[in-house]
Design a protein around this motif. Structure first.
Motif, PDB file in Angstrom:
ATOM      1  N   PHE A  89     -24.131  -5.718   5.964  1.00 19.04           N
ATOM      2  CA  PHE A  89     -24.864  -4.496   6.295  1.00 19.04           C
ATOM      3  C   PHE A  89     -26.344  -4.646   5.943  1.00 19.04           C
ATOM      4  N   LYS A  90     -26.629  -5.236   4.793  1.00 24.37           N
ATOM      5  CA  LYS A  90     -28.026  -5.425   4.377  1.00 24.37           C
ATOM      6  C   LYS A  90     -28.763  -6.326   5.360  1.00 24.37           C
ATOM      7  N   ARG A  91     -28.112  -7.412   5.768  1.00 26.04           N
ATOM      8  CA  ARG A  91     -28.763  -8.353   6.676  1.00 26.04           C
ATOM      9  C   ARG A  91     -29.023  -7.722   8.036  1.00 26.04           C
ATOM     10  N   ILE A  92     -28.086  -6.941   8.520  1.00 24.50           N
ATOM     11  CA  ILE A  92     -28.301  -6.275   9.804  1.00 24.50           C
ATOM     12  C   ILE A  92     -29.398  -5.229   9.679  1.00 24.50           C
ATOM     13  N   ALA A  93     -29.443  -4.527   8.551  1.00 23.06           N
ATOM     14  CA  ALA A  93     -30.513  -3.541   8.321  1.00 23.06           C
ATOM     15  C   ALA A  93     -31.876  -4.219   8.351  1.00 23.06           C
ATOM     16  N   ARG A  94     -31.994  -5.368   7.692  1.00 21.49           N
ATOM     17  CA  ARG A  94     -33.281  -6.078   7.681  1.00 21.49           C
ATOM     18  C   ARG A  94     -33.632  -6.580   9.076  1.00 21.49           C
ATOM     19  N   HIS A  95     -32.613  -7.004   9.821  1.00 19.92           N
ATOM     20  CA  HIS A  95     -32.863  -7.446  11.198  1.00 19.92           C
ATOM     21  C   HIS A  95     -33.385  -6.287  12.045  1.00 19.92           C
ATOM     22  N   ILE A  96     -32.804  -5.121  11.883  1.00 20.36           N
ATOM     23  CA  ILE A  96     -33.259  -3.949  12.651  1.00 20.36           C
ATOM     24  C   ILE A  96     -34.704  -3.612  12.303  1.00 20.36           C
ATOM     25  N   THR A  97     -35.032  -3.556  11.027  1.00 15.58           N
ATOM     26  CA  THR A  97     -36.399  -3.179  10.635  1.00 15.58           C
ATOM     27  C   THR A  97     -37.417  -4.238  11.035  1.00 15.58           C
ATOM     28  N   THR A  98     -36.969  -5.479  11.184  1.00 15.96           N
ATOM     29  CA  THR A  98     -37.880  -6.552  11.601  1.00 15.96           C
ATOM     30  C   THR A  98     -38.125  -6.539  13.096  1.00 15.96           C
ATOM     31  N   THR A  99     -37.105  -6.205  13.875  1.00 16.30           N
ATOM     32  CA  THR A  99     -37.192  -6.340  15.330  1.00 16.30           C
ATOM     33  C   THR A  99     -37.454  -5.034  16.058  1.00 16.30           C
ATOM     34  N   GLU A 158     -26.100 -12.050  21.614  1.00 16.32           N
ATOM     35  CA  GLU A 158     -27.016 -13.089  22.087  1.00 16.32           C
ATOM     36  C   GLU A 158     -27.989 -12.543  23.127  1.00 16.32           C
ATOM     37  N   THR A 159     -27.533 -11.653  23.984  1.00 22.12           N
ATOM     38  CA  THR A 159     -28.365 -11.180  25.088  1.00 22.12           C
ATOM     39  C   THR A 159     -29.171  -9.931  24.752  1.00 22.12           C
ATOM     40  N   THR A 160     -28.953  -9.326  23.592  1.00 22.40           N
ATOM     41  CA  THR A 160     -29.698  -8.109  23.246  1.00 22.40           C
ATOM     42  C   THR A 160     -30.494  -8.264  21.950  1.00 22.40           C
ATOM     43  N   ASN A 161     -30.626  -9.495  21.463  1.00 24.89           N
ATOM     44  CA  ASN A 161     -31.381  -9.761  20.236  1.00 24.89           C
ATOM     45  C   ASN A 161     -30.736  -9.094  19.029  1.00 24.89           C
ATOM     46  N   GLY A 162     -29.397  -9.100  18.991  1.00 28.57           N
ATOM     47  CA  GLY A 162     -28.684  -8.563  17.847  1.00 28.57           C
ATOM     48  C   GLY A 162     -28.152  -9.673  16.962  1.00 28.57           C
ATOM     49  N   GLN A 163     -27.281  -9.334  16.034  1.00 29.06           N
ATOM     50  CA  GLN A 163     -26.664 -10.315  15.157  1.00 29.06           C
ATOM     51  C   GLN A 163     -25.148 -10.118  15.153  1.00 29.06           C
ATOM     52  N   CYS A 164     -24.430 -11.221  14.991  1.00 31.90           N
ATOM     53  CA  CYS A 164     -22.972 -11.189  15.046  1.00 31.90           C
ATOM     54  C   CYS A 164     -22.386 -11.806  13.777  1.00 31.90           C
ATOM     55  N   TYR A 165     -21.484 -11.078  13.129  1.00 35.33           N
ATOM     56  CA  TYR A 165     -20.808 -11.552  11.929  1.00 35.33           C
ATOM     57  C   TYR A 165     -19.306 -11.299  12.068  1.00 35.33           C
ATOM     58  N   ILE A 166     -18.521 -12.097  11.350  1.00 39.52           N
ATOM     59  CA  ILE A 166     -17.084 -11.877  11.285  1.00 39.52           C
ATOM     60  C   ILE A 166     -16.789 -10.854  10.192  1.00 39.52           C
ATOM     61  N   MET A 167     -15.918  -9.911  10.489  1.00 39.42           N
ATOM     62  CA  MET A 167     -15.485  -8.947   9.486  1.00 39.42           C
ATOM     63  C   MET A 167     -14.769  -9.684   8.357  1.00 39.42           C
ATOM     64  N   PRO A 168     -15.257  -9.589   7.107  1.00 34.18           N
ATOM     65  CA  PRO A 168     -14.539 -10.217   6.000  1.00 34.18           C
ATOM     66  C   PRO A 168     -13.076  -9.760   5.970  1.00 34.18           C
ATOM     67  N   GLY A 169     -12.177 -10.702   5.885  1.00 34.47           N
ATOM     68  CA  GLY A 169     -10.750 -10.396   5.894  1.00 34.47           C
ATOM     69  C   GLY A 169     -10.107 -10.579   7.250  1.00 34.47           C
ATOM     70  N   ALA A 170     -10.936 -10.764   8.304  1.00 39.66           N
ATOM     71  CA  ALA A 170     -10.359 -10.938   9.637  1.00 39.66           C
ATOM     72  C   ALA A 170      -9.535 -12.214   9.705  1.00 39.66           C
ATOM     73  N   GLU A 171      -9.976 -13.283   8.973  1.00 40.83           N
ATOM     74  CA  GLU A 171      -9.207 -14.521   8.973  1.00 40.83           C
ATOM     75  C   GLU A 171      -7.841 -14.314   8.342  1.00 40.83           C
ATOM     76  N   VAL A 172      -7.781 -13.489   7.291  1.00 50.61           N
ATOM     77  CA  VAL A 172      -6.507 -13.221   6.609  1.00 50.61           C
ATOM     78  C   VAL A 172      -5.561 -12.484   7.543  1.00 50.61           C
ATOM     79  N   GLN A 173      -6.096 -11.480   8.276  1.00 50.86           N
ATOM     80  CA  GLN A 173      -5.263 -10.749   9.241  1.00 50.86           C
ATOM     81  C   GLN A 173      -4.718 -11.688  10.305  1.00 50.86           C
ATOM     82  N   LEU A 174      -5.563 -12.640  10.717  1.00 51.32           N
ATOM     83  CA  LEU A 174      -5.139 -13.588  11.743  1.00 51.32           C
ATOM     84  C   LEU A 174      -3.956 -14.411  11.254  1.00 51.32           C
TER      85      LEU A 174
END
Length: 464
Positions: free
Chosen positions: A268-278, A442-458
């Motif tokens: 959340f922090k990293r996405i917030a910083r990305h938003i305020t930067t871009t 990729e096409t909208t200048n956003g950021q993509c992360y995996i939800m922590p725990g998604a690998e465990v659910q898989l």
């Protein structure tokens, strides 16, 4: 004729046994080699729709698309286009296909009655950095000659050159027409480097390039790898990024997913910083939130992440409003419920909606296709979508929503899309970020992360 002596028979029998044993050993070795080869191939998940499993995209098609877009965007029927090409040895095949594709680009311009110019910036590392800049010239023949008559041995040296320096050289050394549509086409299959250094020095040069391009309305298109800086160069200059590899990587091989980042609050922090930067204008931040029951054990951490995001936004004095699109579906393939609450909402209201979970499944594509157009974001505000889910993208029964259609909806609204998302299960223990979640960021200048725990659910789903 006499029969062979008993000793001779013994020798023949022994020889036949030995030959049979060697033959079996050879077969065993071949089989073992085949198995090991297959196991190695499982490290990369190739497009299942491609029977021949091509490992590269159609470069010619990408170049034609760039030419078509430049032609459409040209107000004065003039285009200045600069190739920035990596001349290292691993680029040999890719570079040759770029050379072949230039004629098709020229044909697009000529059919659209475009006054076009090509230039070439060649970068290579032959023990020291070499950057060669060939000027903008009209027509097809000069650029073809520039590729042929380079003063260096082409596609030599295993190490790539300094791509960011090459882009900067193109900006400083070339003379663009003020009334032309201006595009760079960066072609590499390695990370972009600079002699300035790494870390802050590299970021400083990156920002300088972006500022220059935004001021002079120059678009950078990248045919490259899924390096974050390459995607951001395209996104922040209104260009487009094209991957050189038509593959989907297993979770441990996705560069944008770093183990140190796998904490919800940190993401959340990293996405917030990305938003305020871009984003530098008044902003509507709308969560596209998975309200299915599988999110229950993550809500506390998500709420903590929300507080961190708001703190950063307010610290940077961003003019923002919050909204939310919640989605869930009845178990067993039921219809989607998509509930839209437009901005403005306060933090407490958003937190309460996070905690109000439905039951059953989730169909992210339904939420995007049916929810985003209804937001009707004011023209003076930038829409930022923040997708939060622990599952891959899907659409409900009977609906023909696709990743491409959902991406198009996001682009039509001018939204930046950031994603904390799920993993598509494939093979034996692997997964990849799905087509929509990765593609839309990729096409909208956003950021993509995996939800922590998604690998465990898989893994849990596989073990059931």
């Amino acid at each position: 004729m006499k029969s062979p002596k008993p000793q001779v028979w013994k020798c023949l029998i022994t020889l036949m046994v030995l030959m049979g044993w060697v033959g079996l050993e050879s077969i065993a070795i071949v089989k073992k080699s085949e198995i090991q080869s297959i196991r190695r191939k499982r490290h990369v998940i190739v497009n299942a729709n491609d029977a021949k499993t091509k490992d590269t995209v159609d470069i010619g098609k990408s170049l034609v698309e760039i030419a078509e877009r430049a032609s459409r965007d040209s107000v004065n029927q003039a285009v200045d286009l600069v190739f920035v090409v990596d001349g290292s040895l691993p680029m040999k095949d890719l570079g040759k296909r770029v050379e072949r594709g230039i004629a098709d680009m020229a044909r697009v311009f000529e059919e659209s009655v475009i006054d076009y110019q090509f230039a070439l910036v060649w970068f290579q590392n032959l023990g020291s950095s070499r950057i060669i800049v060939k000027p903008l010239q009209r027509g097809l023949l000069p650029i073809q000659e520039n590729f042929v008559k380079l003063p260096v041995a082409k596609f030599k040296g295993p190490a790539t050159g300094y791509g960011l320096d090459a882009i900067m050289s193109g900006l400083t050394d070339l003379s663009f027409r003020w009334d032309a549509e201006k595009h760079f086409v960066v072609v590499t299959n390695s990370a972009l480097k600079t002699t300035w250094g790494t870390g802050d020095e590299k970021n400083e040069l990156f920002e300088k390039i972006v500022d220059w391009c935004q001021q002079d309305e120059i678009k950078i298109n990248v045919i490259g790898i899924d390096e974050e800086i390459q995607m951001l160069l395209a996104g922040r200059t209104d260009g487009k990024w094209y991957g050189t590899k038509e593959i989907r990587r297993r979770i441990e091989h996705v560069p944008l997913v770093k183990r140190s980042m796998l904490d919800i609050n940190e993401v959340f922090k990293r996405i917030a910083r990305h938003i305020t930067t871009t984003v530098k204008q008044p902003t509507d931040i709308v969560f596209v939130f998975d309200s299915s029951l599988s999110m229950d054990n993550k809500i506390d951490k998500i709420c903590t992440g929300l507080d961190s995001l708001v703190k950063i936004l307010e610290g940077e004095k961003l003019d923002y409003r919050l909204g939310i699109i919640r989605f869930w579906a009845r178990s067993g393939g039921g219809d989607s419920s998509v509930v839209i609450t437009k901005p403005p909402l306060n933090t407490q209201q958003v937190r309460q909606m996070f905690r109000t979970l439905g039951r059953g499944d989730e169909h992210l594509l339904d939420a995007v296709m049916e929810g985003v157009p209804k937001l009707q974001t004011p023209e003076d505000r930038k829409l930022v979508l923040f997708v939060v889910t622990d599952e891959s993208s899907s659409s409900g029964p009977g609906k023909e929503y696709t990743a491409a259609k959902a991406i198009a909806v996001c682009r039509q609204t001018g939204a930046q899309v950031n994603v904390i998302g799920g993993i598509v299960p494939v093979g034996h223990g692997g997964g990849f970020v799905d087509e929509f979640q990765r593609g839309v960021t990729e096409t909208t200048n956003g950021q993509c992360y995996i939800m922590p725990g998604a690998e465990v659910q898989l893994r849990d789903r596989r073990n059931r």
